[in-house]
Design a protein around this motif. Structure first.
Motif, mmCIF file in Angstrom:
data_model
loop_
_atom_site.group_PDB
_atom_site.id
_atom_site.type_symbol
_atom_site.label_atom_id
_atom_site.label_comp_id
_atom_site.label_asym_id
_atom_site.label_seq_id
_atom_site.Cartn_x
_atom_site.Cartn_y
_atom_site.Cartn_z
ATOM 1 N N GLN A 1 0.856 -1.205 0.000
ATOM 2 C CA GLN A 1 -0.055 -0.121 0.202
ATOM 3 C C GLN A 1 0.801 1.322 -0.005
ATOM 4 O OE1 GLN A 1 -3.256 -0.368 -0.265
ATOM 5 N NE2 GLN A 1 -3.546 1.901 -0.137
ATOM 6 N N MET A 2 2.011 1.066 0.475
ATOM 7 C CA MET A 2 2.838 2.175 0.797
ATOM 8 C C MET A 2 4.151 2.437 -0.219
ATOM 9 S SD MET A 2 2.954 2.757 4.680
ATOM 10 C CE MET A 2 2.982 4.469 4.265
ATOM 11 N N ALA A 3 4.435 1.415 -1.102
ATOM 12 C CA ALA A 3 5.623 1.679 -1.815
ATOM 13 C C ALA A 3 5.480 2.808 -2.660
ATOM 14 C CB ALA A 3 5.571 0.403 -2.728
ATOM 15 N N LEU A 4 6.933 3.376 -2.640
ATOM 16 C CA LEU A 4 7.043 4.761 -3.525
ATOM 17 C C LEU A 4 7.681 4.463 -4.768
ATOM 18 C CD1 LEU A 4 9.233 6.796 -1.212
ATOM 19 C CD2 LEU A 4 6.941 6.978 -1.506
ATOM 20 N N GLY A 5 7.262 5.110 -5.665
ATOM 21 C CA GLY A 5 7.710 5.036 -7.054
ATOM 22 C C GLY A 5 9.184 5.177 -7.076
ATOM 23 N N GLU A 6 9.775 4.884 -8.166
ATOM 24 C CA GLU A 6 11.235 5.047 -8.494
ATOM 25 C C GLU A 6 11.709 6.557 -8.364
ATOM 26 O OE1 GLU A 6 14.059 2.824 -8.326
ATOM 27 O OE2 GLU A 6 12.428 1.804 -7.314
ATOM 28 N N ALA A 7 10.784 7.214 -9.173
ATOM 29 C CA ALA A 7 11.444 8.834 -9.375
ATOM 30 C C ALA A 7 11.202 9.652 -7.918
ATOM 31 C CB ALA A 7 10.263 9.478 -10.407
ATOM 32 N N ALA A 8 10.890 8.954 -6.656
ATOM 33 C CA ALA A 8 10.449 9.820 -5.732
ATOM 34 C C ALA A 8 11.558 10.870 -5.422
ATOM 35 C CB ALA A 8 10.119 8.764 -4.394
ATOM 36 N N TYR A 9 12.724 10.423 -5.554
ATOM 37 C CA TYR A 9 13.796 11.718 -5.142
ATOM 38 C C TYR A 9 14.698 12.130 -6.330
ATOM 39 C CZ TYR A 9 12.658 9.590 -0.622
ATOM 40 O OH TYR A 9 11.975 9.077 0.566
ATOM 41 N N GLN A 10 13.850 12.329 -7.370
ATOM 42 C CA GLN A 10 14.547 12.748 -8.616
ATOM 43 C C GLN A 10 15.095 14.297 -8.458
ATOM 44 O OE1 GLN A 10 11.990 12.393 -11.886
ATOM 45 N NE2 GLN A 10 13.193 13.641 -13.252
ATOM 46 N N PHE A 11 14.466 14.928 -7.598
ATOM 47 C CA PHE A 11 14.923 16.427 -7.229
ATOM 48 C C PHE A 11 16.590 16.462 -6.932
ATOM 49 C CE2 PHE A 11 13.454 15.461 -2.989
ATOM 50 C CZ PHE A 11 14.404 16.043 -2.005
ATOM 51 N N GLU A 12 16.845 15.322 -6.097
ATOM 52 C CA GLU A 12 18.257 15.471 -5.528
ATOM 53 C C GLU A 12 19.245 15.232 -6.772
ATOM 54 O OE1 GLU A 12 17.867 13.247 -1.205
ATOM 55 O OE2 GLU A 12 18.714 12.186 -2.814
ATOM 56 N N GLN A 13 18.554 14.659 -7.933
ATOM 57 C CA GLN A 13 19.366 14.213 -8.937
ATOM 58 C C GLN A 13 19.711 15.292 -10.035
ATOM 59 O OE1 GLN A 13 18.108 11.317 -7.468
ATOM 60 N NE2 GLN A 13 20.434 11.394 -7.150
ATOM 61 N N GLU A 14 18.681 16.206 -9.756
ATOM 62 C CA GLU A 14 18.988 17.528 -10.961
ATOM 63 C C GLU A 14 18.913 18.743 -10.284
ATOM 64 O OE1 GLU A 14 15.553 17.249 -13.736
ATOM 65 O OE2 GLU A 14 15.210 15.284 -13.326
ATOM 66 N N ARG A 15 19.002 19.881 -11.091
ATOM 67 C CA ARG A 15 19.030 21.348 -10.460
ATOM 68 C C ARG A 15 17.630 21.368 -10.088
ATOM 69 N NH1 ARG A 15 22.488 25.309 -11.069
ATOM 70 N NH2 ARG A 15 23.604 24.082 -12.648
ATOM 71 N N SER A 16 17.445 21.539 -8.831
ATOM 72 C CA SER A 16 16.093 21.735 -8.424
ATOM 73 C C SER A 16 15.743 22.920 -7.609
ATOM 74 C CB SER A 16 15.642 20.436 -7.851
ATOM 75 O OG SER A 16 16.288 20.174 -6.680
ATOM 76 N N VAL A 17 14.486 22.912 -7.503
ATOM 77 C CA VAL A 17 13.826 24.111 -6.295
ATOM 78 C C VAL A 17 12.779 23.363 -5.531
ATOM 79 C CG1 VAL A 17 12.263 25.215 -8.155
ATOM 80 C CG2 VAL A 17 12.791 26.260 -5.993
#
Length: 313
Positions: A91-107
């Protein structure tokens, strides 16, 4: 590994009340029933709902459990425990892209009502990202609360990152404007914005967030956007309602649940994810910088149901 292990121990300790609230009741059902029937499922359902897992999540969990029991021809209630635990994990599994902001220039915009630990979360997040070798700029755009700027300045100082703004009464949008310029100039990896969250006046909040949005679109369009809402786990269903209201005013990509230690309402993590389809990405179980960790559903459910991971040692 030490930090992670230490965190699991703190999580287990912190979830004691939630566990007493849920796991003890569940175990009583498993040992009290000799056969798996409707009443057995109803009892489990009731305990999970009372444990703040949320009606929607609990329905899916029970459906899932019934299907597995049928598939595997299970007759003994005690054999259901593992299935139930796995069903909650699913019920709780996160998608793979959950922490994508750490991989890119992000705000990363961080919103939340006062008193939930929002500013502290921004400070801890800045520290964590800095430890990963990232260049971080903080925008102190919660200009409504008098002490927010000072508090954030302390965290920024501790983390060794640059902070823009912090003057009480300044226009939040102009703080974000200045911070975006600074982030571009410094070639920052992450721009973290501490923004206000005054839900009692949703219209103003909406306008403010829209304004910030427009500025970021215009001034910092190359940055990946992440919007995190900080919620206080001790408020249970109220946290879920806040999350709902925030999702009406902003495009939320993740939840941070603070104060998971010492609450009996830790099950709300499951409810929020299920009801809103927004993943819990970080949880906080204490005051220090290590007490904010990425949410690991596997670890969380284990801490909720199994104490033995720590007891073996």
């Amino acid at each position: 590994m030490g930090e992670k292990k230490g965190f699991f121990k703190r999580l287990v300790d912190g979830l004691t009340k939630t566990r007493d609230n849920i796991a003890a009741g569940i175990d009583a059902v498993f040992s009290g029933f000799s056969k798996i029937d409707d009443e057995f499922y109803e009892e489990i359902e009731e305990i999970l709902v009372m444990g703040d897992l949320g009606v929607k999540a609990v329905s899916s969990i029970i459906e899932n459990l019934k299907a597995r029991v049928k598939e595997e021809h299970i007759k003994d209630p005690a054999a259901c425990r593992e299935l139930l635990v796995n069903s909650i994990k699913d019920q709780m599994a996160l998608g793979e892209a959950a922490y994508q902001f750490e991989q890119e220039r992000s705000v990363v915009l961080v919103i939340g009502v006062n008193g939930v630990g929002k500013t502290t979360t921004v400070g801890k997040l800045a520290g964590k990202l800095k430890d990963q070798g990232k260049k971080v700029v903080i925008a102190a755009a919660d200009t409504f609360r008098a002490a927010a700027g000072d508090q954030l300045a302390e965290w920024a100082d501790r983390a060794g990152v640059e902070m823009i703004g912090g003057q009480e009464g300044a226009d939040p949008a102009s703080v974000v404007y200045d911070a975006a310029a600074a982030a571009r100039a410094r070639n920052a990896d992450v721009l973290l914005c501490d923004t206000a969250g005054r839900l009692h006046n949703k219209k103003n909040l909406m306008e403010e967030l829209k304004k910030i949005d427009r500025i970021l679109e215009r001034e910092y369009s190359q940055a990946y956007r992440e919007t995190l809402v900080v919620l206080d786990a001790t408020t249970g269903q109220n946290a879920l309602n806040q999350a709902k209201q925030f999702s009406e005013v902003s495009d939320i990509t993740g939840i941070v649940l603070t104060k998971m230690d010492g609450t009996a309402k830790g099950g709300i993590a499951v409810a929020i994810q299920s009801e809103l389809g927004i993943p819990v990405k970080y949880i906080g179980v204490g005051e220090s910088i290590d007490d904010l960790q990425k949410f690991d559903s596997e670890q969380f459910v284990n801490a909720l149901f199994h104490k033995q991971e720590e007891e073996i040692e």
